[in-house]
Structure formats: structure tokens, C-alpha cells
Write an enzyme that holds these catalytic residues in place. Structure first.
Site, mmCIF file in Angstrom:
data_model
loop_
_atom_site.group_PDB
_atom_site.id
_atom_site.type_symbol
_atom_site.label_atom_id
_atom_site.label_comp_id
_atom_site.label_asym_id
_atom_site.label_seq_id
_atom_site.Cartn_x
_atom_site.Cartn_y
_atom_site.Cartn_z
ATOM 1 N N ILE A 133 -5.637 7.332 -2.136
ATOM 2 C CA ILE A 133 -6.417 7.226 -1.053
ATOM 3 C C ILE A 133 -6.006 8.423 -0.459
ATOM 4 O O ILE A 133 -6.597 8.976 0.639
ATOM 5 C CB ILE A 133 -6.340 6.174 -0.387
ATOM 6 C CG1 ILE A 133 -7.357 5.213 -1.533
ATOM 7 C CG2 ILE A 133 -7.785 5.800 0.751
ATOM 8 C CD1 ILE A 133 -7.017 3.769 -1.413
ATOM 9 N N CYS B 265 -1.989 2.376 -9.468
ATOM 10 C CA CYS B 265 -3.528 2.836 -10.040
ATOM 11 C C CYS B 265 -2.779 4.193 -12.038
ATOM 12 O O CYS B 265 -3.326 3.716 -12.777
ATOM 13 C CB CYS B 265 -4.708 3.532 -9.926
ATOM 14 S SG CYS B 265 -4.336 5.295 -8.887
ATOM 15 N N PHE C 298 -8.187 3.696 -8.404
ATOM 16 C CA PHE C 298 -7.432 4.663 -7.355
ATOM 17 C C PHE C 298 -6.661 3.370 -6.764
ATOM 18 O O PHE C 298 -6.846 1.677 -7.217
ATOM 19 C CB PHE C 298 -8.578 4.781 -6.134
ATOM 20 C CG PHE C 298 -9.405 3.854 -6.113
ATOM 21 C CD1 PHE C 298 -9.184 3.420 -4.657
ATOM 22 C CD2 PHE C 298 -10.820 3.520 -6.122
ATOM 23 C CE1 PHE C 298 -10.334 2.259 -4.075
ATOM 24 C CE2 PHE C 298 -10.794 2.226 -5.544
ATOM 25 C CZ PHE C 298 -11.284 2.091 -4.670
ATOM 26 N N CYS C 299 -5.882 3.526 -5.823
ATOM 27 C CA CYS C 299 -4.920 2.851 -5.061
ATOM 28 C C CYS C 299 -4.624 4.078 -3.835
ATOM 29 O O CYS C 299 -4.689 4.712 -3.721
ATOM 30 C CB CYS C 299 -4.118 1.534 -5.782
ATOM 31 S SG CYS C 299 -2.349 3.742 -6.355
ATOM 32 N N THR C 300 -3.076 2.900 -2.875
ATOM 33 C CA THR C 300 -2.928 3.437 -1.757
ATOM 34 C C THR C 300 -2.166 5.386 -1.868
ATOM 35 O O THR C 300 -2.801 6.360 -1.822
ATOM 36 C CB THR C 300 -1.686 3.178 -1.339
ATOM 37 O OG1 THR C 300 -2.523 1.598 -0.333
ATOM 38 C CG2 THR C 300 -1.855 3.783 0.572
#
Length: 309
Positions: free
Chosen positions: A211, A189, A182-184
């Protein structure tokens, strides 16, 4: 400072799309003109592999921009996350040409064709709670420092370019596991999953919308997110419901600061924080102090904050 999103007049759009744009250079000038003509500010990155960026403006102007981008050949189906801000979180509009829209430095990847399996926010908790799943935060260490998912692995990278080397060092730990990343907002990702799949791993997943979408869609009482999510604008962070978070930014080193950091004897607004105090000289701090003085003078006279902040 936590402010209800209903009271915030500025629309913020974090967007990206992996798509082959052979004539991406030609998009720069007209796209900059479109945004500047409508008072939109932020940054858009264009590369042969697609578009990435975060912009802000009125709700009508941001809607017009998204419609404009969606009409460009190859960009239909943009991944967009919306949030709000009390004031404009950017100082200017920039449209930049890049080799990659998110820099990993690995040639030959095609995330549009080879990324991992999307997992919707509503299904994310079940995946990362599975004992067979290893959960990896693909963001950088300074972002992870103010929040991440419970039990997630922090590769402790200072840039996304370091991520492939981290994966190579930890390949044995990934073997036979489901890999959830996952990433922002989803872009890092997505590229990270394409890279990991290129190494032969098959059970590779990533959080759709990142996220930001998880915090928007998953109720706080059901959430496995801990802390706040760093964002690359003057809001610094957001929390559940995408309301502005409590984190502040060190204007000396740009590291996000928690409430605990702000109580440190090494924190002085605009001059130093616990993360940079030992890495800066007295001469540096004197320079930062003068800059902070100018910022405060500008604020006292009702002028726009210095760009250097």
C-alpha cells in the site's frame, strides 16, 4: 494532522528482504551498533528467512544503513519504502532475532522462491477491477478498519497466524479466480502468496511495495484506495503522497481511531475508545488515567513522552 512531506526532517524506511541468512544471529550486535551510533531508531527483525523492519533517522544516516544492509551477503535488492515524519516516530532502536521475519507459523515456505507474481502499482487498478479477481487484504482487522482498497475482502484476522486457517475455510471461493493480495509494505502478502500457491492455486498476485508504494506512486484522483493506511509508529497512519494521516491511536488498546471514533462518548484520550471501552474494567481505566496524567505532565515540562504511550 496533515503535514507536507517537504516539511518533515525525519526519513523513515520500511524494508524487508526474504533471503536465506544462515548466520543471522551474528548480524544482531554489529547492526545494533551501526544504528545506535548514528541515532537511527526503530525495529529490525532478523531470522533465517531474511530481514524486516522500519527505522527512522536523518536522510544521510538512513542512506548509510541501506548501503550497509545491501552489502551483506544475501540482502542485496532490499525492498524499501521511504516516507517522512515531522518528529522521530520511534523511542529506541531494537534489533531482534526471530523464527520468522513475519510470523505465519507455516513450516517449509520459501517466499524468495515461490511467491506470487508482483504487480506494479501502476497496473494494480486494472487487476483488482477485473471481475474474475478476488482481492484480499492480508492485514489485521484493526489495520483494515481505517482504510482498504475498494471491494477488498477483509479476513477479519487479529494476527497473521490466523490467515492460513481463513484461506482453508474459503478455498472454494478462491477456486478458478485470480487472487490478488496486498498489505502495508509487501512482506505479508509476499508470504501469503507463497502459502496460497503451496495449496495449488496458480493465478496468484501481490502488490509490489504494498500500500505504501501505491499511495506514493498512484495519483489520488486515479486511486482505488479508500481511507488511510495504518503504520506501526507514532504517525499512526499515512495517506496519498505518504503524508501523515488524520488517525490517532488509542493509548489504552493501541487501536487506530478515525474522526468518527474520536466523537464517541466512549473515547477519552489515553483512557478508552469505542473499541476497548466494554473490554476494560474501571480499575484498568483508573490506571490508564494515571498514566495519561504522567504523559501530560511530561509534555508540559518539555520532557520526552513516556515509552508506555
Amino acid at each position: 494532522m496533515t503535514i507536507s512531506s517537504h516539511d518533515q526532517p525525519v526519513r523513515v524506511a520500511a524494508l524487508y528482504r526474504f533471503a536465506r541468512l544462515d548466520a543471522f544471529e551474528a548480524l544482531r550486535a554489529p547492526l545494533a551498533a551501526f544504528c545506535c551510533g548514528r541515532g537511527i531508531k526503530g525495529t529490525l527483525l532478523l531470522a533465517r528467512e531474511g530481514i524486516n523492519g522500519t527505522v527512522a533517522g536523518s536522510e544521510a544516516d538512513i542512506a548509510a544503513l541501506i548501503d550497509h544492509l545491501e552489502a551483506i551477503d544475501g540482502l542485496a535488492g532490499l525492498e524499501v519504502k521511504y516516507s517522512s515524519a515531522a518528529v522521530m516516530p520511534f523511542h529506541r532502536m531494537k534489533v531482534r532475532l526471530k523464527r520468522e521475519i513475519v510470523t505465519m507459523g507455516v513450516e517449509g515456505l520459501d517466499p524468495a522462491a515461490s511467491a506470487g507474481t508482483y504487480v506494479a502499482p501502476v497496473d494494480w487498478n486494472a487487476l483488482i477491477s477485473d471481475a474474475d479477481t478476488i482481492v484480499i487484504d492480508t492485514r489485521n482487522a484493526y489495520e483494515v478498519s481505517i482504510g482498504s482498497f475498494k471491494g477488498a475482502v477483509d479476513p477479519a484476522t487479529s494476527s497473521f497466524r490466523e490467515f492460513p486457517a481463513w484461506v482453508q475455510r474459503h478455498r472454494a471461493e478462491l477456486d478458478g479466480r485470480k487472487i490478488a493480495m496486498f498489505c502495508t509494505g509487501g512482506i505479508r502478502c509476499e508470504k501469503a502468496t507463497a502459502y496460497v500457491k503451496s495449496l495449488g492455486f496458480e493465478d496468484v498476485f501481490h502488490l509490489k511495495g504494498g500500500i505504501l508504494r501505491y499511495l506514493e506512486e498512484v495519483p489520488a484522483e486515479q486511486s482505488l484506495w479508500q481511507g488511510e493506511c495504518f503504520v506501526f509508529d507514532e504517525r499512526v497512519s499515512v495517506s496519498h503522497g505518504l503524508v501523515e494521516g488524520e488517525a490517532e491511536l488509542c493509548r489504552a488498546c493501541r487501536h487506530p481511531l478515525t474522526g468518527h471514533d474520536l466523537l464517541s462518548p466512549h473515547y477519552t484520550a489515553g483512557i478508552s475508545c469505542p473499541h476497548c471501552f466494554d473490554a476494560r474494567s474501571d480499575e484498568d481505566r483508573a490506571r490508564y488515567a494515571e498514566r495519561q496524567r504522567q504523559v501530560e505532565l511530561a509534555q508540559a515540562h518539555g520532557r520526552e513522552p513516556h515509552i508506555g504511550r
